[in-house]
Scaffold this motif. Sequence first.
Motif: not given
Length: 97
Positions: A42-44, A46-47
């Motif tokens: 998810t983007k979260e 990866v961030e």
Amino acid sequence: MSSDTLKIARKLNSSGVEWEQAQTHTEVITDTLKDALGKVATKEFVENQIDRLRVELRADFSEQKAENKASQLNQLRWIVGTIIAVGGLIIASNLIS
């Protein structure tokens, strides 16, 4: 079957696929998608990984910077010591001659 999978099975059935085959195809498709989506970051996520790496890099950089300062200070001590020793030898040789 959920409403989404039922919708897929109905579309397959309306296009000529027998109902049992449509249900099987739908199960295969949804299982495959669930497996694939379970492996997608998810983007979260990866961030969070990027933030964690930034913290680690900053810590490593700070540590390396401190080591470099200590090394520079040690080199400066040797240079100053050498200059004092050479100056002492020059003065001593002038006094002897």
